[in-house]
Design an enzyme around this catalytic site. Sequence first.
Site, PDB file in Angstrom:
ATOM      1  N   ARG A  71       0.835  -1.201   0.000  1.00 18.96           N
ATOM      2  CA  ARG A  71       0.000   0.000   0.000  1.00 18.96           C
ATOM      3  C   ARG A  71       0.870   1.252   0.000  1.00 18.96           C
ATOM      4  O   ARG A  71       0.592   2.224  -0.709  1.00 18.96           O
ATOM      5  CB  ARG A  71      -0.936  -0.001   1.215  1.00 18.96           C
ATOM      6  N   LYS A 125     -12.803  14.359   5.417  1.00 19.32           N
ATOM      7  CA  LYS A 125     -13.963  13.866   4.668  1.00 19.32           C
ATOM      8  C   LYS A 125     -14.749  12.879   5.508  1.00 19.32           C
ATOM      9  O   LYS A 125     -14.171  12.051   6.225  1.00 19.32           O
ATOM     10  CB  LYS A 125     -13.508  13.178   3.381  1.00 19.32           C
ATOM     11  N   GLU A 128     -19.904  14.461   2.315  1.00 21.15           N
ATOM     12  CA  GLU A 128     -20.160  13.493   1.240  1.00 21.15           C
ATOM     13  C   GLU A 128     -21.434  12.688   1.499  1.00 21.15           C
ATOM     14  O   GLU A 128     -21.394  11.659   2.173  1.00 21.15           O
ATOM     15  CB  GLU A 128     -18.977  12.529   1.069  1.00 21.15           C
ATOM     16  N   LYS A 177     -19.471  16.951  -1.617  1.00 23.75           N
ATOM     17  CA  LYS A 177     -19.066  15.841  -2.484  1.00 23.75           C
ATOM     18  C   LYS A 177     -20.273  14.929  -2.705  1.00 23.75           C
ATOM     19  O   LYS A 177     -20.456  13.931  -2.005  1.00 23.75           O
ATOM     20  CB  LYS A 177     -17.902  15.059  -1.868  1.00 23.75           C
TER      21      LYS A 177
END
Length: 337
Positions: free
Chosen positions: A47, A137, A178, A220
């Site tokens: 990753r 977020k 979002e 978003k």
Amino acid sequence: MSIQNELLATIQDLVQPGKGILAADESHPTIAKRFKAVGVESTEDKRREYRSLIFSTPELGEFVSGVILFEETLGQNSLDKVSIPKLLESQGIVPGIKVDKGKKPLVNALGDEITYGLDGLDDRLEIYKSQGARFAKWRAVYNISDTLPSRQALEANAEMLARYAALCQSVGIVPIVEPEVLISGGHTIERSAEVNEAVIAEVFNALRRHRVQLEAMILKPSMVTPGNECAKASAEEVAEATLRVLRRVVPAAVPGINFLSGGQTPEEATLNLNAMNSLGQHPWILSFSYGRALQEPAQKAWAGMLDNAQAVQHAMLKRARLCGAACSGSYKPDMES
């Protein structure tokens, strides 16, 4: 610098014509699925390798203004032993962080879900900020059918989003809000528009109730599309339906709307964004905050091999450039080749 000035400076850096936000905040289970698709086992080293490669893509900052990171990545160093936030900053890119803890079924609301993560969020935000994050977020999800989402789900998720946003702004972190209406199902584009309008309207009711500063946040949302079990709508139909909803419920005070791709292919997500920006001026800057729709070509080029670094970065830059063109309505499908 005052908190107010911090917020506005971050908004100025994030909301720029021709630039969008890269969502690289996949949880461990999600990125494991993405890696499996290209024959790679998801380990911490892999990753780190992959994300280090895409974040160090030369000229990426010309088209990407911010990157949403997963908690693990925020504390990692790149392959060149530079902290990931510092690497992004060297590209002129603002580091951000996903702060929600995922979704679970909403009690007493069959078929609906709620996002968790408010407990201890104030303390976590202070830590994330000290690590270099300037925005955050939180994702809420809404299943859609003839009866879903319920009124309970609309109100509960809006309340969570608003409380999160207020906490972020209180410490000088810009919140990305979002509310994702999922693409799964056989619903029509008309039903999608109806649900998106109800969802976003409820979110802004909650944001006002919690005195969230609209000028210092980013929305978003999903694009308004038919369910994935229906025939696809044209880019023009998606653009017209999406803009109709946004004009009804999103205040002009919001500086930027950065769409999620939500299961669309890279080409579809770019074409649909381009169609919206081809329809003239809007009260907000319309841009992208894509995850898979930006990264999929780069992941295929990588296939877990560091020797493919140049191909990875070429694919990443190409996709970012095409999305950047869509922000001005200048994207054309023949640019793909």
